[in-house]
Structure formats: C-alpha cells, structure tokens
Design an enzyme around this catalytic site. Sequence first.
Site, mmCIF file in Angstrom:
data_model
loop_
_atom_site.group_PDB
_atom_site.id
_atom_site.type_symbol
_atom_site.label_atom_id
_atom_site.label_comp_id
_atom_site.label_asym_id
_atom_site.label_seq_id
_atom_site.Cartn_x
_atom_site.Cartn_y
_atom_site.Cartn_z
ATOM 1 N N ASP A 66 0.855 -1.180 0.000
ATOM 2 C CA ASP A 66 0.000 0.000 0.000
ATOM 3 C C ASP A 66 0.894 1.233 0.000
ATOM 4 O O ASP A 66 2.105 1.144 0.209
ATOM 5 C CB ASP A 66 -0.983 0.018 1.175
ATOM 6 C CG ASP A 66 -0.318 0.005 2.544
ATOM 7 O OD1 ASP A 66 0.876 0.369 2.642
ATOM 8 O OD2 ASP A 66 -0.975 -0.352 3.530
ATOM 9 N N ASP A 129 -9.593 -2.967 14.027
ATOM 10 C CA ASP A 129 -10.877 -3.119 13.341
ATOM 11 C C ASP A 129 -10.855 -4.257 12.317
ATOM 12 O O ASP A 129 -11.816 -4.449 11.573
ATOM 13 C CB ASP A 129 -11.265 -1.816 12.643
ATOM 14 C CG ASP A 129 -10.224 -1.370 11.614
ATOM 15 O OD1 ASP A 129 -9.175 -2.039 11.496
ATOM 16 O OD2 ASP A 129 -10.455 -0.360 10.929
ATOM 17 N N HIS A 131 -8.571 -4.525 9.817
ATOM 18 C CA HIS A 131 -8.045 -4.154 8.501
ATOM 19 C C HIS A 131 -6.619 -4.681 8.319
ATOM 20 O O HIS A 131 -5.900 -4.934 9.285
ATOM 21 C CB HIS A 131 -8.108 -2.641 8.284
ATOM 22 C CG HIS A 131 -6.954 -1.870 8.844
ATOM 23 N ND1 HIS A 131 -6.990 -1.257 10.074
ATOM 24 C CD2 HIS A 131 -5.725 -1.590 8.324
ATOM 25 C CE1 HIS A 131 -5.841 -0.642 10.293
ATOM 26 N NE2 HIS A 131 -5.051 -0.831 9.253
#
Length: 239
Positions: A66, A129, A131
């Site tokens: 990313d 969460d 991710h």
Amino acid sequence: MKIIVEENYAQMSRVAANLLLGKMYQNKRVNLAITAGSTPVKMYEYLIEDVKNKTYLDNVHYYNFDEIPYKKKSGYGVTMNNLNKLFFEPAAINPDQIHPLDETNYKTQDLRIEQDGGLDLILLGIGADGHYCGNLPGTTTFEDLTSYVGEDATEDMQEILLSEVGGDENERPNFYVTMGPKSVMQAKEIVLFATGKKKAKIIKQAFFGPVTNNVPASLLQVHPNLTIILDKEAASEIL
C-alpha cells in the site's frame, strides 16, 4: 491455518524473521510483499543483521502493498519512506530489488506481480478493526484487486491518513492505493503477525468468527497457506 504463539514480542519477531529467511534462501527469484508500522520493528532488526551484504540474496525482490502519498512532499510516500528507514537502507538492499507501488502504477500492479512470478509470501499486520493493508471495513470488498481509495474513504481511514502524516493537516492526502483482498489472496503464502493485548479481541474475531466484509481480515482464514504469529498477549483470547 497454522498458529504460532511465542512467549513475547522479541521471540515472535525472531520467528517471523526466520520465516522470511526460509523463503529468501531458495535458489530462484523470490517475491516478498512486506509491511511497515510498529509491529515489524524488531523483526527488521533481526533481518538487517541476517541479510546485509549477503550478495547471495540478490534473488529476493520486495514490494510494498500500500502507499499513502504526501500531499505536498515529493518522492516516496509514507509506506516506502518507513520501509526505507526500517529495513531497505540499513540492510543495504539494492534498489533494483525494490518495486514500489504508488499512485502512478497501481493499475498495473497485479499484472506486474503476475509477470514477475507472483508473490511467494506477503507479510501482514492487522488493525484493531480487522483491517490489513488499506482494506478497512467499508473501503474495499473481497473482490477488489489493487485499488485507489479516494475521497469517499471512511472517517476512520481519514483519521489514519492524518496520523500517518504525523498529524499534519497540510500533508494529509485525499487518497491512497492498496492491494485489495483479491490481490492479497493470490499470494502463495500469507504470514500475519500481531503483538499485545489490544490485538487479542480482533484475532479471535477475524480467525475464529465468520468471514465477513465487516472484518476484512476474516477472509484470510480461507487462504490455503496462512500462518499467524502471535505473542501470548495477542493470543490470550484463543488459548
């Protein structure tokens, strides 16, 4: 799914480094996608000593999965800058072995990796969460390949982007790029590691609960070659 639980952060970091080294020693091109952040800091300390000036490891190629560009600064974005500081520069990795993902080439990322022989291993962390990479709840779906996530990013993601640029509103970008779930699942092996009590709840939810887009990492549990490395605190709800 193989789960490895070590006594503490240092020991789990050593195991993660060993897994990567095992891939590197193969007599062929090896493609690794690796993570930045705080969890891999100790692992990279071990790896630097293991790989620096080892010319027989010039078969190993590295990809970031990313990237968060700075709004005003030129050059590499947040992820590549962090990887450079954590590993590439202190380990003296040849730039020819580093293949950055950014906003200029994300559309061809999946094809590029396929043409390079595919990812042998992708090393992931996990957020509270659920991710991984830039795949937060509500930002990508299980069918997404490498993606541009724009101004419709969730409020949670906007806060993460702000923290990634040191809290500087002037540098917070309005987009980022990430390998999507479908891209990640094409890797031949996935290694995910986590440390600390704060990750215990999501580890149980992601890997011992249902597969759901609400917990993006839950998809990883159906990968045929998944290894999860934890310290005892991160594993406390599954022991």
